[in-house]
Design an enzyme around this catalytic site. Structure first.
Site, mmCIF file in Angstrom:
data_model
loop_
_atom_site.group_PDB
_atom_site.id
_atom_site.type_symbol
_atom_site.label_atom_id
_atom_site.label_comp_id
_atom_site.label_asym_id
_atom_site.label_seq_id
_atom_site.Cartn_x
_atom_site.Cartn_y
_atom_site.Cartn_z
ATOM 1 N N SER A 8 0.837 -1.200 0.000
ATOM 2 C CA SER A 8 0.000 0.000 0.000
ATOM 3 C C SER A 8 0.868 1.244 0.000
ATOM 4 O O SER A 8 2.011 1.220 0.484
ATOM 5 C CB SER A 8 -0.926 -0.020 1.214
ATOM 6 O OG SER A 8 -0.215 -0.384 2.370
ATOM 7 N N GLU A 10 0.921 5.325 0.996
ATOM 8 C CA GLU A 10 0.237 6.378 1.761
ATOM 9 C C GLU A 10 0.491 7.763 1.154
ATOM 10 O O GLU A 10 1.621 8.092 0.809
ATOM 11 C CB GLU A 10 0.734 6.336 3.217
ATOM 12 C CG GLU A 10 0.049 7.356 4.103
ATOM 13 C CD GLU A 10 0.392 7.158 5.571
ATOM 14 O OE1 GLU A 10 0.267 6.027 6.092
ATOM 15 O OE2 GLU A 10 0.789 8.154 6.209
ATOM 16 N N ALA A 44 -5.507 15.320 12.599
ATOM 17 C CA ALA A 44 -6.192 15.109 13.881
ATOM 18 C C ALA A 44 -7.107 16.296 14.132
ATOM 19 O O ALA A 44 -6.787 17.422 13.774
ATOM 20 C CB ALA A 44 -5.172 14.966 14.997
ATOM 21 N N HIS A 70 -7.712 7.603 6.109
ATOM 22 C CA HIS A 70 -7.417 7.526 7.536
ATOM 23 C C HIS A 70 -8.524 8.317 8.237
ATOM 24 O O HIS A 70 -8.996 9.322 7.712
ATOM 25 C CB HIS A 70 -6.067 8.167 7.857
ATOM 26 C CG HIS A 70 -4.901 7.462 7.246
ATOM 27 N ND1 HIS A 70 -3.621 7.553 7.755
ATOM 28 C CD2 HIS A 70 -4.801 6.660 6.157
ATOM 29 C CE1 HIS A 70 -2.796 6.832 7.006
ATOM 30 N NE2 HIS A 70 -3.483 6.290 6.021
ATOM 31 N N ALA A 119 -7.980 4.942 20.060
ATOM 32 C CA ALA A 119 -8.376 4.347 18.774
ATOM 33 C C ALA A 119 -9.253 3.104 18.950
ATOM 34 O O ALA A 119 -10.106 2.827 18.101
ATOM 35 C CB ALA A 119 -7.132 4.015 17.958
ATOM 36 N N LYS A 161 -7.194 -2.824 20.423
ATOM 37 C CA LYS A 161 -7.687 -2.460 19.082
ATOM 38 C C LYS A 161 -8.012 -3.718 18.278
ATOM 39 O O LYS A 161 -8.963 -3.756 17.500
ATOM 40 C CB LYS A 161 -6.649 -1.609 18.348
ATOM 41 C CG LYS A 161 -6.386 -0.276 19.035
ATOM 42 C CD LYS A 161 -5.589 0.703 18.192
ATOM 43 C CE LYS A 161 -4.113 0.484 18.264
ATOM 44 N NZ LYS A 161 -3.341 1.633 17.718
ATOM 45 N N PHE A 212 11.401 13.069 11.350
ATOM 46 C CA PHE A 212 10.341 12.048 11.407
ATOM 47 C C PHE A 212 10.619 11.080 12.563
ATOM 48 O O PHE A 212 9.720 10.721 13.316
ATOM 49 C CB PHE A 212 10.279 11.231 10.109
ATOM 50 C CG PHE A 212 9.810 12.008 8.901
ATOM 51 C CD1 PHE A 212 8.775 12.934 8.996
ATOM 52 C CD2 PHE A 212 10.393 11.803 7.649
ATOM 53 C CE1 PHE A 212 8.335 13.641 7.882
ATOM 54 C CE2 PHE A 212 9.964 12.504 6.532
ATOM 55 C CZ PHE A 212 8.931 13.422 6.648
HETATM 56 C C1 LIG Z 1 0.155 3.796 9.812
HETATM 57 C C2 LIG Z 1 -0.073 5.090 10.557
HETATM 58 C C3 LIG Z 1 -0.869 6.086 9.975
HETATM 59 C C4 LIG Z 1 -1.105 7.283 10.645
HETATM 60 N N1 LIG Z 1 -1.902 8.230 10.050
HETATM 61 C C5 LIG Z 1 -2.206 9.371 10.718
HETATM 62 C C6 LIG Z 1 -3.114 10.331 10.167
HETATM 63 O O1 LIG Z 1 -3.634 10.163 9.065
HETATM 64 N N2 LIG Z 1 -3.388 11.445 10.897
HETATM 65 C C7 LIG Z 1 -2.845 11.661 12.137
HETATM 66 O O2 LIG Z 1 -3.154 12.678 12.761
HETATM 67 N N3 LIG Z 1 -1.979 10.774 12.688
HETATM 68 C C8 LIG Z 1 -1.662 9.635 12.004
HETATM 69 N N4 LIG Z 1 -0.810 8.707 12.573
HETATM 70 C C9 LIG Z 1 -0.204 9.011 13.890
HETATM 71 C C10 LIG Z 1 -1.134 8.611 15.047
HETATM 72 O O3 LIG Z 1 -2.351 9.308 14.967
HETATM 73 C C11 LIG Z 1 -0.406 8.974 16.357
HETATM 74 O O4 LIG Z 1 0.677 8.120 16.557
HETATM 75 C C12 LIG Z 1 -1.319 9.051 17.578
HETATM 76 O O5 LIG Z 1 -0.600 9.708 18.622
HETATM 77 C C13 LIG Z 1 -1.773 7.691 18.101
HETATM 78 O O6 LIG Z 1 -2.758 7.160 17.302
HETATM 79 P P1 LIG Z 1 -3.229 5.625 17.534
HETATM 80 O O7 LIG Z 1 -4.366 5.390 16.647
HETATM 81 O O8 LIG Z 1 -2.075 4.717 17.480
HETATM 82 O O9 LIG Z 1 -3.725 5.769 19.051
HETATM 83 P P2 LIG Z 1 -4.047 4.729 20.192
HETATM 84 O O10 LIG Z 1 -3.976 3.331 19.746
HETATM 85 O O11 LIG Z 1 -5.304 5.208 20.831
HETATM 86 O O12 LIG Z 1 -2.815 4.954 21.203
HETATM 87 C C14 LIG Z 1 -2.454 6.262 21.636
HETATM 88 C C15 LIG Z 1 -1.723 6.205 22.973
HETATM 89 O O13 LIG Z 1 -2.640 5.898 24.022
HETATM 90 C C16 LIG Z 1 -2.349 4.647 24.644
HETATM 91 N N5 LIG Z 1 -3.656 3.947 24.742
HETATM 92 C C17 LIG Z 1 -4.353 3.386 23.710
HETATM 93 N N6 LIG Z 1 -5.517 2.872 24.151
HETATM 94 C C18 LIG Z 1 -5.569 3.115 25.468
HETATM 95 C C19 LIG Z 1 -6.540 2.842 26.468
HETATM 96 N N7 LIG Z 1 -7.701 2.224 26.164
HETATM 97 N N8 LIG Z 1 -6.255 3.244 27.740
HETATM 98 C C20 LIG Z 1 -5.093 3.883 28.045
HETATM 99 N N9 LIG Z 1 -4.136 4.169 27.137
HETATM 100 C C21 LIG Z 1 -4.375 3.805 25.863
HETATM 101 C C22 LIG Z 1 -1.368 3.930 23.707
HETATM 102 O O14 LIG Z 1 -0.488 3.081 24.412
HETATM 103 C C23 LIG Z 1 -0.649 5.107 23.065
HETATM 104 O O15 LIG Z 1 0.373 5.593 23.903
HETATM 105 C C24 LIG Z 1 -0.524 7.511 11.933
HETATM 106 C C25 LIG Z 1 0.290 6.520 12.507
HETATM 107 C C26 LIG Z 1 0.519 5.316 11.840
HETATM 108 C C27 LIG Z 1 1.399 4.278 12.474
#
Ligand SMILES: Cc1cc2nc3c(=O)[nH]c(=O)nc-3n(C[C@H](O)[C@H](O)[C@H](O)COP(=O)(O)OP(=O)(O)OC[C@H]3O[C@@H](n4cnc5c(N)ncnc54)[C@H](O)[C@@H]3O)c2cc1C
Length: 285
Positions: A8, A10, A44, A70, A119, A161, A212
């Site tokens: 894929s 991005e 975000a 996304h 997430a 997740k 990065f």
């Molecule tokens: C492939 C990829 C694509 C991305 N695309 C984008 C994009 O389009 N736009 C953008 O803004 N960012 C993007 N990001 C970055 C991402 O949004 C950030 O890394 C963000 O800070 C975390 O998102 P996440 O979905 O991993 O969050 P989560 O999985 O929610 O995790 C975030 C943090 O909270 C903690 N956590 C998770 N769930 C819980 C819970 N239930 N209780 C307590 N703590 C918890 C985790 O350990 C982690 O430290 C991308 C990252 C990747 C790897």
């Protein structure tokens, strides 16, 4: 028989009229190697929301290849996320990259504002409201998410997740294959069966690559950093060196069983296509 590898590419919504004008050509060049799908980032808090949708339409119009938007939930309401999902479904989208998104700099704590905090809640919401209509990709962090308390907690949160219904994961960029293999091993021990696809960031600049890495907590091996620093002013030599480092990383990952590769193209066709050619990827599929 092993499953075919998934590739894929991005993209992000272009931020200037010039970049917007260039996008169809970049997309057509990338589409020539027929990736399984493109994905389009989403700011975000909803900034870039229209940009994500417009970029998605550009890709569909110029390639006919599947596009996965996304979707970030930080700062969003259920009504807002529901409206976006409905629009994507009506547009024929079949895959969503479900993310929390980065917290706004003004957030006072690590907990996200809005009606979603993490997430896993977004994944659950998509499953509750749309069943299996979307394939859901989530983020994985082989070197730990920078805000996580520790690697074990971060891994537990990744598992949430998966339990919420993720179909596959795309990793944060990394340059250390062992971190990926260790993560995949932990996932297998935890009974996780979904594909965990490595995120690959080509190296074309010392400053950008280091920025990065520091932004997402990825470790750059010292010897690579030193070589890049030394080549900083010689773009061609740095590009060649970066290409050889990332080619070797991809070869190691595929040989070690990675189920595919997700390329962070940064809206440029050249670096990703050079890697593709170096890896002779069509022959591997
Ligand atoms: C492939 C990829 C694509 C991305 N695309 C984008 C994009 O389009 N736009 C953008 O803004 N960012 C993007 N990001 C970055 C991402 O949004 C950030 O890394 C963000 O800070 C975390 O998102 P996440 O979905 O991993 O969050 P989560 O999985 O929610 O995790 C975030 C943090 O909270 C903690 N956590 C998770 N769930 C819980 C819970 N239930 N209780 C307590 N703590 C918890 C985790 O350990 C982690 O430290 C991308 C990252 C990747 C790897």
């Amino acid at each position: 028989m092993p499953s075919p590898l998934t590739f894929s590419f991005e993209l992000f919504p272009p931020r200037t009229p010039e970049a917007q004008a260039k996008l169809p050509r970049v997309v057509s060049q990338l589409a020539a190697v027929r990736p399984d799908y493109f994905s389009v980032t989403h700011g975000a808090g909803g900034s870039e929301k229209e940009g994500t949708y417009e970029t998605l339409l550009t890709v569909v119009e110029h390639t006919g290849i599947e596009v996965a938007p996304h979707l970030t939930c930080v700062g969003s309401t259920r009504a807002n996320i529901a409206a976006q999902l409905d629009r994507y479904r009506a547009a024929g989208v079949k895959r969503i990259v479900a993310l929390r998104g980065d917290l706004p700099a003004t957030a006072m704590s690590a907990e996200a504002p809005g009606e979603f905090h993490y997430a896993n809640e977004l994944v659950s919401f998509i499953r509750q409201t749309h069943g299996d209509a979307f394939k859901i990709e989530v983020a994985a962090y082989p070197e730990m998410h920078p805000q996580a308390a520790n690697p074990a907690k971060d891994f537990e949160n990744f598992c949430r997740k998966v339990e919420a219904g993720a179909d596959a994961a795309l990793t944060q960029l990394f340059y250390n294959a062992d971190a990926y293999f260790d993560f995949v091993e932990r996932a297998a021990k935890a009974g996780i069966k979904i594909p965990i696809v490595p995120g690959i960031m080509p190296i074309t600049s010392y400053a950008n690559t280091m920025r990065f890495c520091s932004g997402c907590g990825a470790d750059m091996p010292r010897w690579v950093r030193l070589r890049l620093e030394q080549l900083e002013d010689d773009k061609a030599a740095l590009g060649d060196f970066g290409l050889s480092v990332v080619t070797r990383l991809c070869e190691t990952l595929i040989r070690g069983g990675a189920p595919g590769l997700h390329f962070y193209t940064i809206n440029q066709a050249g670096p990703t296509l050079r890697l593709w050619q170096n890896l002779a990827l069509p022959a591997m599929v």
